[in-house]
Design an enzyme around this catalytic site. Structure first.
Site, PDB file in Angstrom:
ATOM      1  N   CYS A  22       0.812  -1.213  -0.055  1.00  0.00           N
ATOM      2  CA  CYS A  22      -0.222   0.086   0.027  1.00  0.00           C
ATOM      3  C   CYS A  22       0.844   1.377  -0.055  1.00  0.00           C
ATOM      4  O   CYS A  22       0.689   2.188   0.710  1.00  0.00           O
ATOM      5  CB  CYS A  22      -0.792   0.139   0.999  1.00  0.00           C
ATOM      6  SG  CYS A  22      -1.725  -1.486   1.653  1.00  0.00           S
ATOM      7  N   ALA A  23       2.213   1.142  -0.501  1.00  0.00           N
ATOM      8  CA  ALA A  23       2.876   2.353  -0.528  1.00  0.00           C
ATOM      9  C   ALA A  23       3.625   2.720  -1.832  1.00  0.00           C
ATOM     10  O   ALA A  23       4.741   2.249  -2.152  1.00  0.00           O
ATOM     11  CB  ALA A  23       3.953   2.198   0.732  1.00  0.00           C
TER      12      ALA A  23
END
Ligand code: PLP
Length: 252
Positions: free
Chosen positions: A210-211
């Site tokens: 999620c980055a």
């Protein structure tokens, strides 16, 4: 950060520890620089609260948040800390039971903190679960957890460094709770490594965590991330390294 901060900056949001790399960010400096520009700072402590002692007053952050399910607690529950004077200034974002003081047909006034922000029936089961998780952490001691996990992370970085085939991201930075790496082979995706480890009963996370911006920075689609909690052991890290040797043999 110096380039990003301007007089128009209202709020700086930053991880205390990167969930993608396990790197500890210099939040004290970040907070000082943001405050110098008049901006508030929100610390995302989802990845640090389970692993390190936190003192919001010493840190001087304006807000700090974390999730129950990253610290042995249930999902769907978490903590928002805010400085009292700021929270008093902010209007409620949600209406419901328990958050009003006085209601007439013309005007409403709101309850004091924290009720102003806790509209409706709360997640009682989640709150009790999170309380039990905090009790569990306190029964061991946060500093003890921190010191033990630091040993595990340092040992993992040391063992991973034995392999020329392994690239550890931000290797020399201070780490907490997690280490991210890839095999240097062309065309090998982090999920290939994850699948081989999984077959051996070793759970790692793979992908972009999620980055995506930090993945773009390294120009990679994802990493393999080994992460640690207080129940992990050095023997498990040795098992993980044995599994990794298999992955290197199979994918190289
Ligand atoms: C997991 C995580 C989140 C998201 O928290 P959820 O409660 O799962 O939505 C946010 N930030 C960081 C750093 C995380 O590790």
């Amino acid at each position: 950060l110096d380039d990003l901060l301007t007089d128009k900056t209202k709020l700086v949001c930053v991880n205390q520890v990167s969930n993608a790399l396990g790197v500890v960010n210099p939040i004290k400096t970040i907070i000082e620089k943001a405050h110098a520009k008049g901006a508030w700072v929100l610390i995302d402590a989802a990845q640090s609260a389970p692993h390190t002692v936190i003192d919001v007053q010493a840190m001087d952050c304006d807000f700090l948040v974390f999730s129950g399910h990253k610290m042995y607690g249930p999902t769907g529950i978490g903590i928002l800390y805010g400085k009292e004077d700021i929270l008093n200034e902010l209007p409620p974002f949600h209406g419901g039971g328990e958050m009003i003081k006085d209601v007439t047909m013309e005007v409403s006034t709101y309850a004091c903190l924290p009720f102003k922000f806790e509209a409706g029936t709360p997640d009682i089961a989640g709150i009790i679960g999170l309380g039990a998780a905090v009790g569990f952490i306190n029964s061991i001691g946060m500093q003890t957890i921190h010191d033990y996990e630091k040993e595990l992370v340092d040992y993992t970085i040391q063992r991973l460094s034995e392999f020329d085939e392994v690239e550890i991201y931000a290797k020399d930075a201070e780490h907490s709770g997690a280490v991210s790496f890839n095999l240097k082979f062309d065309g090998v995706h982090s999920s290939d490594v994850g699948m081989i480890l999984d077959k051996k009963g070793i759970a790692v996370r793979t992908g972009h965590h999620c980055a995506q911006p930090i993945m773009h920075h390294f120009n990679i689609p994802g990493t393999v991330r080994a992460s640690f909690a207080v129940y992990n052991t050095k023997e498990e890290i040795d098992t993980f390294i044995e599994g990794l040797k298999t992955a290197i043999r199979m994918l190289g």
